[in-house]
Design a protein around this motif. Sequence first.
Motif, short mmCIF file in Angstrom:
data_model
loop_
_atom_site.label_atom_id
_atom_site.label_comp_id
_atom_site.label_asym_id
_atom_site.label_seq_id
_atom_site.Cartn_x
_atom_site.Cartn_y
_atom_site.Cartn_z
N GLU A 181 0.82 -1.20 0.00
CA GLU A 181 0.00 0.00 0.00
C GLU A 181 0.86 1.26 0.00
O GLU A 181 2.07 1.20 0.26
N ILE A 182 0.23 2.38 -0.25
CA ILE A 182 0.93 3.67 -0.20
C ILE A 182 1.47 3.89 1.22
O ILE A 182 0.75 3.71 2.20
N GLY A 183 2.74 4.29 1.30
CA GLY A 183 3.31 4.66 2.59
C GLY A 183 3.88 3.53 3.42
O GLY A 183 4.27 3.76 4.56
N LEU A 329 9.15 2.46 15.42
CA LEU A 329 9.20 3.42 14.32
C LEU A 329 8.95 4.84 14.82
O LEU A 329 9.62 5.79 14.40
N GLY A 330 7.98 4.98 15.72
CA GLY A 330 7.69 6.29 16.28
C GLY A 330 8.88 6.87 17.03
O GLY A 330 9.20 8.06 16.89
N LEU A 331 9.56 6.04 17.82
CA LEU A 331 10.76 6.49 18.54
C LEU A 331 11.87 6.87 17.57
O LEU A 331 12.62 7.82 17.80
N HIS A 332 11.96 6.11 16.47
CA HIS A 332 12.95 6.42 15.44
C HIS A 332 12.69 7.81 14.85
O HIS A 332 13.62 8.61 14.69
N PHE A 333 11.42 8.12 14.56
CA PHE A 333 11.09 9.43 14.01
C PHE A 333 11.33 10.53 15.05
O PHE A 333 11.77 11.64 14.72
N LEU A 334 11.06 10.22 16.34
CA LEU A 334 11.33 11.20 17.40
C LEU A 334 12.82 11.53 17.47
O LEU A 334 13.21 12.69 17.62
N HIS A 370 4.22 6.51 6.41
CA HIS A 370 4.25 7.93 6.09
C HIS A 370 3.30 8.72 7.00
O HIS A 370 3.64 9.81 7.46
N GLU A 371 2.13 8.17 7.25
CA GLU A 371 1.17 8.85 8.13
C GLU A 371 1.70 8.89 9.56
O GLU A 371 1.54 9.90 10.26
N LEU A 372 2.34 7.79 10.02
CA LEU A 372 2.91 7.77 11.36
C LEU A 372 3.96 8.87 11.52
O LEU A 372 3.99 9.57 12.53
N ALA A 373 4.82 9.02 10.51
CA ALA A 373 5.85 10.06 10.56
C ALA A 373 5.21 11.44 10.66
O ALA A 373 5.66 12.30 11.43
N ALA A 374 4.14 11.66 9.87
CA ALA A 374 3.46 12.96 9.89
C ALA A 374 2.81 13.22 11.25
O ALA A 374 2.84 14.35 11.76
N ASN A 383 3.13 20.09 20.41
CA ASN A 383 3.39 19.73 21.82
C ASN A 383 2.09 19.33 22.52
O ASN A 383 1.80 19.73 23.65
N ASP A 384 1.27 18.55 21.80
CA ASP A 384 -0.06 18.17 22.32
C ASP A 384 -0.36 16.74 21.86
O ASP A 384 -1.16 16.52 20.96
N CYS A 385 0.27 15.77 22.49
CA CYS A 385 0.09 14.38 22.09
C CYS A 385 -1.34 13.91 22.35
O CYS A 385 -1.94 13.22 21.54
N LEU A 386 -1.89 14.30 23.51
CA LEU A 386 -3.25 13.87 23.86
C LEU A 386 -4.25 14.37 22.83
O LEU A 386 -5.15 13.62 22.39
N GLY A 387 -4.12 15.62 22.42
CA GLY A 387 -5.05 16.17 21.44
C GLY A 387 -4.95 15.47 20.10
O GLY A 387 -5.98 15.17 19.47
N VAL A 388 -3.72 15.16 19.68
CA VAL A 388 -3.52 14.50 18.39
C VAL A 388 -4.08 13.08 18.42
O VAL A 388 -4.76 12.64 17.49
N THR A 389 -3.81 12.33 19.51
CA THR A 389 -4.30 10.95 19.60
C THR A 389 -5.82 10.91 19.69
O THR A 389 -6.45 9.99 19.16
N ASN A 390 -6.41 11.89 20.36
CA ASN A 390 -7.89 11.96 20.41
C ASN A 390 -8.47 12.19 19.03
O ASN A 390 -9.51 11.62 18.67
N GLN A 391 -7.81 13.02 18.22
CA GLN A 391 -8.25 13.24 16.84
C GLN A 391 -8.21 11.95 16.04
O GLN A 391 -9.10 11.66 15.25
N LEU A 392 -7.14 11.14 16.25
CA LEU A 392 -7.02 9.85 15.56
C LEU A 392 -8.15 8.91 15.96
O LEU A 392 -8.73 8.22 15.12
N LYS A 393 -8.46 8.88 17.26
CA LYS A 393 -9.55 8.02 17.75
C LYS A 393 -10.87 8.40 17.09
O LYS A 393 -11.64 7.54 16.64
N GLN A 394 -11.15 9.70 17.06
CA GLN A 394 -12.40 10.18 16.48
C GLN A 394 -12.48 9.85 14.99
O GLN A 394 -13.52 9.45 14.48
N ALA A 395 -11.35 10.01 14.29
CA ALA A 395 -11.32 9.71 12.85
C ALA A 395 -11.58 8.24 12.60
O ALA A 395 -12.32 7.87 11.69
#
Length: 467
Positions: A181-183, A329-334, A370-374, A383-395
């Motif tokens: 798949e893409i990414g 992978l996430g730690l690698h991007f961090l 690619h999406e994980l990196a973004a 600087n808002d991990c909780l807000g970003v993860t909540n957006q992912l849950k809702q999506a």
Amino acid sequence: MQCPETILVLEDDLLISRLLTKFIAPETRRVLVASNVAEGLEILRSNHVDVIFADIHLPDGNGISVIREALRIHPGIVSVVVTGDPSLESAIEAMHLGVSDYVKKPFNREKIITSLRRAISRSEVKKLMANRETDPSVKPENDLFQQADARFIAVSDSMQEILSLINKVSHLDIPFLLQGEIGVGKKALARHIHQCNGTLQTPFTYINCATQNSGRQFYESVSSVLVQTAEQVSAGTTGKGTVFLEDIEQLSLSDQKQLLEFLGEHATGGHSCSVMYEYPFRLIAATTKDDLEAEVKQGRFHRGLFDYLSLMPVKVPPLRERREAIKPLGLHFLRQLGSVWDFKNKYSHDRINETEWQALINYDWPGNVHELAAVIFRIILLNDCLGVTNQLKQAQESSGADKAETISIPVTGDFKSMERHMIKEVVKLCGGNKTTAAKTLRMHRRTLYRILNQGKQDQDMHQASIS
């Protein structure tokens, strides 16, 4: 200067055996000679052998079987096949055994010396890797496999299997077809193959087929790159590089045919089997199609190009099928962002807590790596991990609700078959729970079972009538 390796020549033709020995002897410390399988195995059991040159057809057996036994006796041994009767079957079998080269008779001194040096180089890499495994403190700078692995993160069993296969056959100048798949990381994997081939200093040429204009303009733009690469190799200004064609399925049929013709014009070896050809570059193609062969059957992809590319197909799984890789992978991007934005790596783990990591692991990642990196980039930027993860849950919940409200119903067939199909689809959406499916359809559970059972009985009767 002689290298310290011991070479075994396994050849039943006395003249060819003497010729091989004459070519090899000045380049190495010791050359041992055997004329049949029995002699070859006896030498392998009583001597340390680094490289074996083996004929396929021997009086008392098969050279491929000797190579297989040689790998059991000396796991680090590197082999070269020399044969006057090449075939696709033997070439593929040799490839799966990790053969370093496949030499067709008649040969010249230059070809044998090139194969020998390539085999010796691979033998040295194997020894370095073995030393690193037995002694973790050994970290040689020239270990190409180590450098390549450092750039490609492989945690899941599926990706480890892919890397194991690539490390085994990447030294062979054969094409690769990367499917996924893409990414999912096809381009990164292509670079890994390029680096594993010992070509860190040779060019890696990237061509996105989706952006190429069809027709003459495509042929001129792409062939100019390939011709330039071929000319540089012929002139000795660079070693064999890699040409990576992304989205190969986006090429028109006429462009696919032109590409195949170009490959034929620049191949050497004079044999109908493509694995025997030598090209001035390695070709790696990538596609987002799950089943490119289906495209061939439907007339949308050239059969000849598919056969050429599919010699070594590699299917890269989506990120949702290897969730254990999401955190590494996430730690690698961090860490990568840390080096750019100058925050210390030891604080990388603190940017995302365990609850938030679990939310990231549970997300399905339709855009894959690619999406994980973004997303990691967005977490650091806002600087808002909780807000970003909540957006992912809702999506994801919104996407799941959309899927739950949509089922496919065939427009052909009688009403009963359409009804059964609809019920089966709802059962699938309910995770196989027929009671929940009956409530969703506002149908009595016994009615649901009766309709499904009647469909099975009708199918059994149809099978009995045609048997």
